[in-house]
Scaffold this active site. Structure first.
Site, short mmCIF file in Angstrom:
data_model
loop_
_atom_site.label_atom_id
_atom_site.label_comp_id
_atom_site.label_asym_id
_atom_site.label_seq_id
_atom_site.Cartn_x
_atom_site.Cartn_y
_atom_site.Cartn_z
N GLY A 40 0.82 -1.20 0.00
CA GLY A 40 0.00 0.00 0.00
C GLY A 40 0.85 1.25 0.00
N CYS A 41 0.36 2.32 0.58
CA CYS A 41 1.09 3.58 0.60
C CYS A 41 2.45 3.41 1.26
CB CYS A 41 0.27 4.63 1.36
SG CYS A 41 1.15 6.20 1.56
N PHE A 42 3.50 3.82 0.55
CA PHE A 42 4.84 3.58 1.11
C PHE A 42 5.12 4.41 2.35
CE2 PHE A 42 6.44 5.97 -2.98
CZ PHE A 42 5.80 7.15 -2.60
#
Length: 208
Positions: A40-42
């Site tokens: 997902g979002c880093f």
């Protein structure tokens, strides 16, 4: 049971996620190895691993696509083959690839969500392990099989194993993002609860 992946509907305790049975041997001497993970979002994944003992550095970036489209604006369209990833540099005398994977599956993301994490939708947010060599591929595949056999999540794991061809470092403003923006709504609501769970359930692996 505690809600591990807030907002996803999946409920599992980190205590239910076992250590990897198949792992690389712990090195007798300090060194530097790399792991590349997509969850997902880093920003969120990075925030978790920056807390872990044995992790030397974490760099946000993109893998799975070409250099020409490896920029945030283009990747966010979902029309490239990239995933948002973190490149984790770690000391194999202090931690291991398998130990990093346990945190990946227990805290950093929800491995049962296909091409999304919560409200973040698209293949750029897929769950993936980008293996650099045969050993990483073997360890990752064995661990996924171990977790599925134990029915840890009550749903199939959709994490992909993808060969690491390239890692493209993300723009400078993405690096160490959660630490620099702790009051931002997304960070406070999504990233920091994962860090809190790491601290609560994995205190023994935290940096001192």
């Amino acid at each position: 049971m505690s809600s591990l992946f807030g907002g996803t509907g999946l409920r599992v305790s980190p205590r239910d996620v076992p250590a990897a049975v198949v792992d690389e041997p712990r090195s007798a001497t300090p060194g530097r190895k790399l792991a590349v993970l997509a969850g997902g979002c880093f920003w969120c994944v990075e925030a978790v691993y920056r807390e872990v003992d044995g992790v030397l550095d974490v760099v946000n970036g993109y893998s799975g696509g070409s250099a020409e489209t490896a920029d945030y604006k283009t990747v966010c369209t979902g029309r490239t083959e990239h995933a948002e990833v973190v490149q984790i540099a770690y000391d194999p005398s202090r931690t291991s690839f398998g130990a990093l994977l346990k945190i990946f599956f227990a805290v950093a993301h929800d491995p049962t969500q296909l091409n999304r994490q919560g409200n973040d939708l698209g293949t750029q947010y897929r769950s993936a392990i980008f293996y650099a060599d045969d050993e990483q591929q073997r360890i990752a595949r064995a661990y996924i099989e171990q977790l599925d056999a134990a029915q840890v999540y009550g749903a199939p794991i959709v994490t992909r194993l993808e060969k690491l061809d390239d890692f493209f470092e993300a723009e400078a403003y993405h690096q160490n993002y959660a630490a620099l923006h702790p009051n931002e709504g997304y960070i406070a609501g999504v990233a920091l609860p994962k860090v809190d769970k790491l601290r609560r359930y994995f205190g023994e692996v935290l940096k001192r």
